[in-house]
Design an enzyme around this catalytic site. Sequence first.
Site, PDB file in Angstrom:
ATOM      1  N   SER A  53       0.876  -1.123  -0.136  1.00  0.00           N
ATOM      2  CA  SER A  53       0.036   0.080  -0.211  1.00  0.00           C
ATOM      3  C   SER A  53       0.444   0.969  -0.266  1.00  0.00           C
ATOM      4  O   SER A  53       0.279   2.216  -0.705  1.00  0.00           O
ATOM      5  CB  SER A  53      -1.004   0.099   1.323  1.00  0.00           C
ATOM      6  N   ASP A 346      -3.940   8.489   7.707  1.00  0.00           N
ATOM      7  CA  ASP A 346      -4.695   7.136   8.215  1.00  0.00           C
ATOM      8  C   ASP A 346      -4.402   6.286   9.027  1.00  0.00           C
ATOM      9  O   ASP A 346      -2.914   6.970   9.494  1.00  0.00           O
ATOM     10  CB  ASP A 346      -5.487   6.481   7.590  1.00  0.00           C
ATOM     11  N   HIS A 349      -0.456   4.888   7.159  1.00  0.00           N
ATOM     12  CA  HIS A 349      -0.560   5.594   5.992  1.00  0.00           C
ATOM     13  C   HIS A 349       0.313   7.236   6.274  1.00  0.00           C
ATOM     14  O   HIS A 349      -0.394   7.761   6.951  1.00  0.00           O
ATOM     15  CB  HIS A 349      -1.075   5.490   4.313  1.00  0.00           C
TER      16      HIS A 349
END
Length: 383
Positions: A53, A346, A349
């Site tokens: 991610s 978040d 991340h």
Amino acid sequence: MGFLETCSSTPMALNLNLFHFYIFVLVACFTCPIVCISSHERSQAALFVFGDSLFDPGNNNYINTTTEFQANWWPYGESFFKYPTGRFSDGRLIPDFIAEYANLPLIPSYFEIDKQHFVHGVNFASGGAGCLVETHRGFVIDLKTQLKYFKNVVKLLKKKVGARESKQILSNAVYIFSAGGNDYLAPFSSTNLTTPYPDREYLQMIMGNLTSVLKGIYKEGGRKFVMLNMVPVDRLPNIQALNLQKGVKNGDFIKKITSLVKMHNSGLPEMLKQLEKQLPGFKYTLFNLFKVFSESIDNPTKYGFKTSTTACCGTGPFRGIYTCGGKRQVKEYKLCKNVKDNLFFDSFHPSELAYKQYAELLWNGTPDVVAPYNLRSFFELST
């Protein structure tokens, strides 16, 4: 009668030959710049992106998965794209900035190459993916499947530009990886708080799969590899929040995950050195993301942040509960007023600003954070 005699004796023939000569010169003048420009564009090193991610540009938008492994809704993308692209951030990621610094267009998702040019590279990364096929199996594109997709692109590239030029593109290209984090994080999402194998064996499995993928790319012509080591995952807002929930097991949980990260970061340079010895022409550089990430957490003001422990978007302690966005079935979540104040967007991340700073260090940093090459010199290095 000879050719010269014919020409001298027939003015019409002479004029016709001169006309053909002028046409030839005119075509040559226009053709040469076109060839030169095309050659220059294709000589620019391409960028192929693999991992999780931290690098996913939206590949998970196209697969059958759950919202846990997607970021294709508001407020993701709010700072730069102004709409959610599937990137796990408020804006751009490290590969996006690297492409900009290397004078490349945004590198397309693997699932978008039918709509975009891919001679400049392709991004195969998938949020939640690991080096192991078992990590989040069925919900992500694991690293070995990403290698399979890369081989598909190699075939398409050969059809598009020919075997000779595709070989040149692949050998000059840069291959960048962010992989391994989910292999260590996934086991701790359960109540067991342990890996399915002894730590040393588990590490060897992860390194073995990573090595196999690097060798697979090398076999297709890849020569220049960029690796990011592991971030201090125990300091992510999500892990901090999870740590509070574990009660009496707090100490063991933090020690365990920290130990695994340290083992991985110690083993990574050794693995790369071995490949350098085994594979002729293999070049690598290693970015110490652990170091720069830790520094930005410890000294947020130095990096321009007001807070480095609480996420901009989420709920619960440290906004560490992974609930950023309505599609995660949480009606209410908190969102900070100015994302640039926060190191984390978040609970897992970084924000776009953090990614930009890390990309700058990767691109043009000193040997204490990126070695033996910085990425700028890597792009300038022709094989």
